[in-house]
Design a protein around this motif. Structure first.
Motif, PDB file in Angstrom:
ATOM      1  N   SER A 105      45.413  65.193  34.015  1.00 55.72           N
ATOM      2  CA  SER A 105      44.759  63.914  33.728  1.00 55.72           C
ATOM      3  C   SER A 105      44.094  63.346  34.982  1.00 55.72           C
ATOM      4  O   SER A 105      44.464  63.692  36.114  1.00 55.72           O
ATOM      5  CB  SER A 105      45.787  62.877  33.243  1.00 55.72           C
ATOM      6  OG  SER A 105      46.536  63.375  32.173  1.00 55.72           O
ATOM      7  N   GLY A 106      43.142  62.463  34.749  1.00 53.80           N
ATOM      8  CA  GLY A 106      42.547  61.683  35.841  1.00 53.80           C
ATOM      9  C   GLY A 106      42.663  60.213  35.476  1.00 53.80           C
ATOM     10  O   GLY A 106      42.442  59.846  34.316  1.00 53.80           O
ATOM     11  N   VAL A 107      43.056  59.397  36.450  1.00 51.49           N
ATOM     12  CA  VAL A 107      43.251  57.961  36.177  1.00 51.49           C
ATOM     13  C   VAL A 107      42.283  57.174  37.062  1.00 51.49           C
ATOM     14  O   VAL A 107      42.274  57.341  38.288  1.00 51.49           O
ATOM     15  CB  VAL A 107      44.722  57.565  36.458  1.00 51.49           C
ATOM     16  CG1 VAL A 107      44.931  56.073  36.280  1.00 51.49           C
ATOM     17  CG2 VAL A 107      45.659  58.339  35.540  1.00 51.49           C
ATOM     18  N   PHE A 108      41.476  56.343  36.438  1.00 50.64           N
ATOM     19  CA  PHE A 108      40.438  55.586  37.146  1.00 50.64           C
ATOM     20  C   PHE A 108      40.824  54.104  37.145  1.00 50.64           C
ATOM     21  O   PHE A 108      41.012  53.511  36.079  1.00 50.64           O
ATOM     22  CB  PHE A 108      39.084  55.760  36.435  1.00 50.64           C
ATOM     23  CG  PHE A 108      38.564  57.174  36.486  1.00 50.64           C
ATOM     24  CD1 PHE A 108      39.134  58.163  35.705  1.00 50.64           C
ATOM     25  CD2 PHE A 108      37.513  57.515  37.321  1.00 50.64           C
ATOM     26  CE1 PHE A 108      38.680  59.476  35.754  1.00 50.64           C
ATOM     27  CE2 PHE A 108      37.047  58.817  37.378  1.00 50.64           C
ATOM     28  CZ  PHE A 108      37.628  59.794  36.596  1.00 50.64           C
ATOM     29  N   LEU A 109      40.943  53.526  38.332  1.00 53.07           N
ATOM     30  CA  LEU A 109      41.437  52.146  38.454  1.00 53.07           C
ATOM     31  C   LEU A 109      40.294  51.190  38.803  1.00 53.07           C
ATOM     32  O   LEU A 109      39.650  51.354  39.843  1.00 53.07           O
ATOM     33  CB  LEU A 109      42.499  52.082  39.567  1.00 53.07           C
ATOM     34  CG  LEU A 109      43.664  53.078  39.439  1.00 53.07           C
ATOM     35  CD1 LEU A 109      44.584  52.963  40.648  1.00 53.07           C
ATOM     36  CD2 LEU A 109      44.433  52.825  38.145  1.00 53.07           C
ATOM     37  N   LEU A 110      40.070  50.193  37.953  1.00 58.42           N
ATOM     38  CA  LEU A 110      38.943  49.271  38.174  1.00 58.42           C
ATOM     39  C   LEU A 110      39.374  47.950  38.826  1.00 58.42           C
ATOM     40  O   LEU A 110      38.565  47.031  38.938  1.00 58.42           O
ATOM     41  CB  LEU A 110      38.258  48.958  36.837  1.00 58.42           C
ATOM     42  CG  LEU A 110      37.626  50.139  36.083  1.00 58.42           C
ATOM     43  CD1 LEU A 110      36.928  49.637  34.811  1.00 58.42           C
ATOM     44  CD2 LEU A 110      36.625  50.876  36.959  1.00 58.42           C
ATOM     45  N   GLN A 111      40.638  47.843  39.242  1.00 62.34           N
ATOM     46  CA  GLN A 111      41.174  46.541  39.684  1.00 62.34           C
ATOM     47  C   GLN A 111      40.532  46.060  40.991  1.00 62.34           C
ATOM     48  O   GLN A 111      40.232  46.845  41.889  1.00 62.34           O
ATOM     49  CB  GLN A 111      42.697  46.631  39.903  1.00 62.34           C
ATOM     50  CG  GLN A 111      43.490  46.671  38.622  1.00 62.34           C
ATOM     51  CD  GLN A 111      43.125  47.831  37.722  1.00 62.34           C
ATOM     52  OE1 GLN A 111      43.104  48.968  38.177  1.00 62.34           O
ATOM     53  NE2 GLN A 111      42.817  47.567  36.471  1.00 62.34           N
ATOM     54  N   ASN A 112      40.398  44.762  41.064  1.00 66.51           N
ATOM     55  CA  ASN A 112      39.945  44.088  42.279  1.00 66.51           C
ATOM     56  C   ASN A 112      41.117  43.975  43.254  1.00 66.51           C
ATOM     57  O   ASN A 112      42.273  44.100  42.857  1.00 66.51           O
ATOM     58  CB  ASN A 112      39.484  42.676  41.905  1.00 66.51           C
ATOM     59  CG  ASN A 112      38.248  42.259  42.667  1.00 66.51           C
ATOM     60  OD1 ASN A 112      37.812  42.949  43.590  1.00 66.51           O
ATOM     61  ND2 ASN A 112      37.691  41.128  42.278  1.00 66.51           N
ATOM     62  N   GLY A 113      40.831  43.691  44.513  1.00 64.06           N
ATOM     63  CA  GLY A 113      41.890  43.488  45.495  1.00 64.06           C
ATOM     64  C   GLY A 113      42.585  44.799  45.829  1.00 64.06           C
ATOM     65  O   GLY A 113      42.090  45.893  45.529  1.00 64.06           O
ATOM     66  N   MET A 114      43.762  44.673  46.449  1.00 62.86           N
ATOM     67  CA  MET A 114      44.531  45.876  46.813  1.00 62.86           C
ATOM     68  C   MET A 114      46.006  45.660  46.531  1.00 62.86           C
ATOM     69  O   MET A 114      46.478  44.534  46.493  1.00 62.86           O
ATOM     70  CB  MET A 114      44.338  46.199  48.298  1.00 62.86           C
ATOM     71  CG  MET A 114      43.021  46.887  48.567  1.00 62.86           C
ATOM     72  SD  MET A 114      42.828  47.282  50.306  1.00 62.86           S
ATOM     73  CE  MET A 114      43.734  48.800  50.430  1.00 62.86           C
ATOM     74  N   GLY A 115      46.713  46.760  46.372  1.00 60.66           N
ATOM     75  CA  GLY A 115      48.155  46.694  46.131  1.00 60.66           C
ATOM     76  C   GLY A 115      48.492  47.368  44.812  1.00 60.66           C
ATOM     77  O   GLY A 115      49.376  48.209  44.751  1.00 60.66           O
ATOM     78  N   SER A 116      47.745  47.010  43.753  1.00 61.01           N
ATOM     79  CA  SER A 116      48.053  47.621  42.448  1.00 61.01           C
ATOM     80  C   SER A 116      47.698  49.110  42.476  1.00 61.01           C
ATOM     81  O   SER A 116      48.414  49.932  41.885  1.00 61.01           O
ATOM     82  CB  SER A 116      47.311  46.902  41.326  1.00 61.01           C
ATOM     83  OG  SER A 116      45.923  47.087  41.435  1.00 61.01           O
TER      84      SER A 116
END
Ligand code: NAD
Ligand code: KPL
Length: 307
Positions: free
Chosen positions: A99-110
Motif C-alpha cells: 500500500s501507499g499512504v498519502f497524507l494531506l495534513q497541514n502542520g507537523m507531528g501527525s
C-alpha cells in the motif's frame, strides 16, 4: 489502481471528485453509517464546483466504512491533523506492504505519528496549496487552484507510478526528495502567519503592520529549523514569510477560518509542534511561547479546544 480517500471534508471531496471525474476508481471512507446514509440521500453524488466554473457538477462517488473488507492499495488521508492518527488506525488492517499512504495534513507531528504506526508501509507526506471548502456536506467548491508537493517521509524512493492517475485527473503536483525540508519551511510560515491573524482578527496582508513581532519569531524559527537539520537564517524566514503575506494578502488564514467557524484549530500541529521541538532541541523560544499562550488564551475565550 484504486484509491481510497479517508475523510469526506473539503480536500477529501476535492480529490474524490477529480479522480472520479477522470474515471479513476476512488472510494470515500466515511466515519459512520449516518454519513453513508447522508451521501445515499444525495444519490451517492458529490456536488463539485470546479475552479473557475459557475455551476457545479454532480459526480457519482463510491463510499464505504472503515470496516469494509476491501484491501486498500492507495490511501489519501484527508482528515484534520488531530483526527488523522485515529482515522488511519481505523483502516490499518486493510493496508499491506504494497500500500501507499498519502497524507494531506497541514502542520507537523501527525505525519511522523502515522509513519510510526505503519512500519513497512510507504508513507508519503504532502504540502498542498490547493484551496477548497464545503458549502454543505458533500458540496465541494474548489476555491483556489494550487499545487501539492509530495515526497517520501522516511526512505526516499522514486516517484510512485500511481501518481499518473493524478496527472490524468489534472491534479497538479510536484515530486520532491526533500519533503521534510518543505514541511519545516511551511511550518515556520504557518507559525508566523496563522496565529497572528487570529490574535489580530485580520487577513494575511494586514500582518505587514506586525514586523517587530514577525522578526522576533523569525529569529526563533530559523534557530529551530537549523537545529532540526534544515539550516536557514532569520532573514530567509522573514523574507519568505513576507513574500507569502504579500502573495496571500486577501486570504483569511486556515486557522482564522476555523476560529470564525467555531471549529477546532490545528494549533498543536503548528505552534504546539514548533514549541515542543524547540524545547527538546534547546533553541530559544520566548516569542513562540508567548504566541502559543496568547493563542490558547484566545481559544479559551472563544470556547474552542486549546489543543
Ligand atoms: P475538513 O474538516 O473539511 O475534512 C475532514 C473530514 O475528515 C471531515 O469530514 C471529518 O468528518 C472527516 N474525518 C475525521 N475523522 C475521520 C475518520 N476517523 N474517518 C472518516 N472521516 C473522518 O478538513 P479539510 O479542510 O479537508 O482539511 C484536511 C487537512 O488538509 C487539514 O490538515 C488541512 O489543514 C489541510 N489542508 C486543507 C486545505 C483546504 O483548502 N481545505 C488546503 C491545504 C491543506
Ligand atoms: O497555509 C496557509 C494557511 O492559511 O494555513 C497560509 C500560507 C498562511 C495562507 O493562508
Amino acid at each position: 489502481m484504486s484509491w481510497h480517500i479517508l475523510g469526506p471534508g473539503s480536500l477529501g471531496c476535492l480529490w474524490a471528485a477529480r479522480l472520479s471525474q477522470a474515471h479513476i476508481p476512488a472510494s470515500l471512507i466515511l466515519r459512520n453509517q449516518h454519513r453513508l446514509a447522508a451521501l445515499q440521500r444525495q444519490g451517492n453524488q458529490i456536488s463539485y464546483l470546479a475552479y473557475g466554473q459557475s455551476s457545479p457538477l454532480d459526480i457519482a462517488i463510491n463510499a464505504q466504512l472503515a470496516s469494509h473488507p476491501q484491501p486498500i492499495e492507495r490511501l489519501i488521508v484527508a482528515c484534520k491533523a488531530y483526527d488523522a492518527v485515529a482515522a488511519v488506525e481505523s483502516v490499518k488492517t486493510r493496508l499491506s506492504s504494497n500500500s501507499g499512504v498519502f497524507l494531506l495534513q497541514n502542520g507537523m507531528g501527525s505525519q511522523q505519528a502515522i509513519a510510526q504506526l505503519l512500519p513497512g508501509i510507504r508513507v508519503i507526506a504532502a504540502s498542498s496549496t490547493e484551496g477548497a471548502f464545503l458549502t454543505q456536506p458533500f458540496h465541494c467548491t474548489h476555491a483556489g487552484q494550487g499545487t501539492t508537493l509530495l515526497g517520501d517521509l522516511v526512505h526516499t524512493q522514486p516517484e510512485p507510478t500511481c501518481l499518473r492517475d493524478w496527472q490524468q485527473a489534472q491534479i497538479s503536483y510536484q515530486w520532491t526528495d526533500t519533503i521534510l525540508a518543505a514541511l519545516w519551511r511551511k511550518l515556520a510560515i504557518n507559525c508566523l502567519i496563522n496565529p497572528l491573524t487570529v490574535l489580530y482578527q485580520c487577513k494575511n496582508g494586514q500582518l505587514t503592520q506586525q514586523t517587530e513581532r514577525l522578526t522576533a519569531l523569525a529569529h526563533e524559527l530559523a534557530q529551530l529549523l537549523s537545529a532540526a537539520g534544515y539550516p536557514c537564517t532569520a532573514e530567509d524566514v522573514f523574507a519568505q514569510c513576507l513574500q507569502v503575506i504579500q502573495n496571500t494578502a486577501q486570504n483569511t488564514s486556515s486557522m482564522l477560518q476555523d476560529v470564525l467557524n467555531q471549529r477546532r484549530t490545528e494549533i498543536s500541529y503548528i505552534t504546539g509542534f514548533a514549541l515542543a521541538q524547540s524545547q527538546q532541541l534547546g533553541t530559544s523560544h520566548r516569542a513562540l511561547l508567548d504566541l502559543h499562550s496568547q493563542l490558547q488564551a484566545r481559544l479559551q475565550q472563544l470556547g474552542l479546544p486549546l489543543d
